[in-house]
Each structure stands twice: as C-alpha cells, then as structure tokens.
Design a protein around this motif. Structure first.
Motif, short mmCIF file in Angstrom:
data_model
loop_
_atom_site.label_atom_id
_atom_site.label_comp_id
_atom_site.label_asym_id
_atom_site.label_seq_id
_atom_site.Cartn_x
_atom_site.Cartn_y
_atom_site.Cartn_z
N GLU A 188 35.70 -29.73 -18.99
CA GLU A 188 34.76 -30.02 -19.74
C GLU A 188 33.67 -30.83 -19.09
OE1 GLU A 188 38.50 -32.84 -20.92
OE2 GLU A 188 37.89 -30.64 -20.35
N ARG B 232 30.71 -31.96 -26.85
CA ARG B 232 30.74 -33.09 -27.54
C ARG B 232 29.36 -33.84 -27.21
NH1 ARG B 232 36.12 -36.17 -26.94
NH2 ARG B 232 34.90 -37.82 -28.08
N ASP C 17 32.25 -37.96 -32.99
CA ASP C 17 31.10 -38.37 -32.16
C ASP C 17 29.86 -38.18 -32.98
OD1 ASP C 17 32.71 -38.77 -29.79
OD2 ASP C 17 32.00 -36.96 -28.85
N LEU D 216 30.79 -37.27 -25.10
CA LEU D 216 32.14 -37.02 -24.26
C LEU D 216 32.29 -38.30 -23.18
CD1 LEU D 216 34.35 -35.12 -23.61
CD2 LEU D 216 32.72 -34.34 -21.58
N ASN E 89 37.32 -34.78 -32.65
CA ASN E 89 36.86 -35.77 -31.84
C ASN E 89 35.32 -35.51 -31.56
OD1 ASN E 89 39.16 -37.09 -31.06
ND2 ASN E 89 39.81 -35.93 -29.41
N HIS E 90 35.03 -34.10 -31.65
CA HIS E 90 33.49 -33.89 -31.68
C HIS E 90 32.70 -34.17 -32.89
CE1 HIS E 90 30.39 -30.54 -30.02
NE2 HIS E 90 29.87 -31.56 -30.89
N ARG F 124 42.02 -30.82 -32.55
CA ARG F 124 41.81 -32.14 -32.06
C ARG F 124 40.63 -32.28 -31.34
NH1 ARG F 124 44.82 -37.07 -32.24
NH2 ARG F 124 46.11 -35.88 -33.58
N SER F 125 39.90 -31.51 -30.56
CA SER F 125 38.94 -31.50 -30.00
C SER F 125 37.85 -31.22 -31.00
CB SER F 125 38.75 -30.28 -29.01
OG SER F 125 37.31 -30.51 -28.38
N SER G 37 40.81 -28.60 -16.35
CA SER G 37 39.99 -29.03 -17.36
C SER G 37 38.40 -28.80 -16.76
CB SER G 37 40.17 -30.62 -17.70
OG SER G 37 39.28 -30.92 -18.90
N ARG H 225 39.05 -24.71 -26.64
CA ARG H 225 38.89 -26.06 -26.49
C ARG H 225 37.59 -26.46 -25.75
NH1 ARG H 225 39.93 -29.93 -22.91
NH2 ARG H 225 40.60 -31.91 -23.63
N SER I 39 34.39 -26.54 -27.40
CA SER I 39 34.29 -27.74 -28.41
C SER I 39 34.19 -28.91 -27.54
CB SER I 39 35.42 -28.04 -29.41
OG SER I 39 35.40 -29.37 -29.97
N GLU I 40 34.95 -29.37 -26.58
CA GLU I 40 35.19 -30.61 -25.91
C GLU I 40 34.11 -30.81 -24.87
OE1 GLU I 40 37.62 -34.04 -25.16
OE2 GLU I 40 37.49 -32.56 -26.86
#
Length: 259
Positions: A14, A52, A96, A55, A92-93, A88-89, A12, A45, A48-49
C-alpha cells in the motif's frame, strides 16, 4: 504492477502504490479498480488500503484527498467482501473519507445496514469517527437518542494533580430519568494542553449499554498518562468531560505535573 500484485500477498504494497498514484494517476486508478475484483484477498485489500485518502505514514496524494469519491466504485465492490481483512480496510478507508466529506460516508452506509451482523459491525467501524464527533445521523443508525439526558450526573476526579507517568482515576454516577429502557453510548473527552497553549482533544469510549428504567449507574475508570510515542504531555491545566449519546454534558479540570 505485476510485481506489486505478487508481492502484496506475502508483504504489503500500500505504500509502494502511492508512488504510482503520484506519477501515473489514471492508470493506477484503473488498475486498483481491477484489483478490487481479484480472486486473492490480499490484492483486493491493496485496492482499498493503498487508495486511502489519509493513509497513515503513506505519501499524501492531493488528488485523492481533494476528491475521495473517485474510489467509491472500489469500496462498493469490497464493502461486503467475504474476508475480514478486506472489510476492515474498507472501514478504515470510509473513516478517512468521513474526515473530509462526512455526508458521502453517511450516504454510502445508510442503505447497507441489515444484511448481516458482521457487515453491520464493519459499517459501524467505518462510522466511528462520526460517532465520536456526535454526528446525529450516524448516531441514529444505531438507535441512540441524542435528546436523552441523564439524571444527577456526577463526575468525581480522585486526584486534582496527576504526575506524568501516573494515572487519573475517576468515577461517573448518573441515573436514567425515563420509564423505559434506553440505549446509551458513553465516552469521555480529554482536552490535552499543547505546546502553543491551546488544547487538543481526544475521545475515549467507556462503553455502550442498555439502561433500565430509573436505573442508577456507577462507572469507575483509570486513565494513564504514561509517555507514549504519539503524544507529548505538557504540564498544566487539562480538562476531562463526559459525553453521552453525542452530547458533552459535564466537565472538570485537573493539573498535570512533571513526574
């Protein structure tokens, strides 16, 4: 950037990308927009993630928080992505952003419903924060009537004193006063006593349902007060209230005591 593009597929990136936002903001923004069209879902992903505004556990980037609309192009590219982890990301963004500029998220979502049930589900997840806050426009997207009120609403706390580590059982009873089926969203809100003597509230969902004409409903629920890493419980008077279709309707108090 090339290394992050490769490693984010099996790890990951992010959190790592936030350092690049700190030092090379414009170049990073352009790269993230490019990645939002990448053929690998994990790279999309990341676009986007990693961008954020809020985050969790990520380095704060004031330029993103103060102007979250800069990433709308990325979200437009990805909101209907074929891969659920990407959608899903995006949800969530958007959630936020709703804490900073709720009208921006309302505008983004309002014309995008009806494409598919999966995409509608993603949009609803994006609006979850606004739904919990009782935002009338967000509620209207899902046909919740904010003017509806239950009949004979009762909140029965089975305990008036709860030890930390134990649970609070409670029961809700109410009726539908109308002669038509009604869609309702039922939540409960707990006001947790804080160290400074003020209250911090958190909303918990009890469910969504269609209520028949004149139907009488009984709901039983148990809320645990087990110690958790994300919340410290302070002994004293706490409160619990019932929320239906965004309206806070009835409240009761109880004492939280040391175990």
């Amino acid at each position: 950037m090339r290394v992050l593009e490769k490693t984010t597929v099996f790890s990951s990136a992010e959190f790592a990308i936030r350092f690049y936002y700190q030092n090379y903001f414009e170049k990073t923004l352009k790269q993230m927009e490019k990645w939002s069209k990448h053929n690998d879902a994990f790279v999309r992903r990341l676009a986007s993630e990693g961008s954020r505004p809020l985050l969790p556990w990520g380095i704060g980037i004031p330029a993103i928080k103060n102007k979250p609309e800069i990433h709308i192009k990325i979200l437009e590219n990805l909101w209907n992505d074929e891969n659920e982890i990407v959608r899903r990301s995006v949800s969530n963004h958007l959630n936020d952003i709703s804490k900073i500029q709720p009208e921006l998220v309302i505008k983004f979502c309002e014309s995008r419903f009806g494409v598919s049930s999966d995409l509608d589900k993603s949009l609803k997840h994006a609006l979850r924060g606004l739904l919990k806050k009782g935002n009338e426009v967000a509620l209207s997207f899902f046909d919740y009537d904010t003017n509806w009120k239950p009949k004979n609403l009762k909140l029965d706390l089975k305990k008036k004193k709860v030890k930390i580590g134990e649970s609070l059982p409670f029961q809700i009873r109410f009726g539908n006063p109308t002669n038509k089926k009604t869609k309702i969203r039922i939540e409960y809100k707990i006001g947790f006593l804080l160290a400074n003597g003020k209250y911090g509230t958190k909303v918990f969902q009890l469910g969504e349902r269609m209520v028949d004409p004149k139907e009488e409903i009984t709901i039983n629920k148990i809320h645990p007060f087990r110690p958790i890493t994300t919340r410290v419980f302070y002994p004293g008077t706490q409160n619990i209230s019932i929320v239906m279709n965004g309206n806070e309707l009835i409240q009761s108090e109880f004492e939280l005591v040391k175990g």
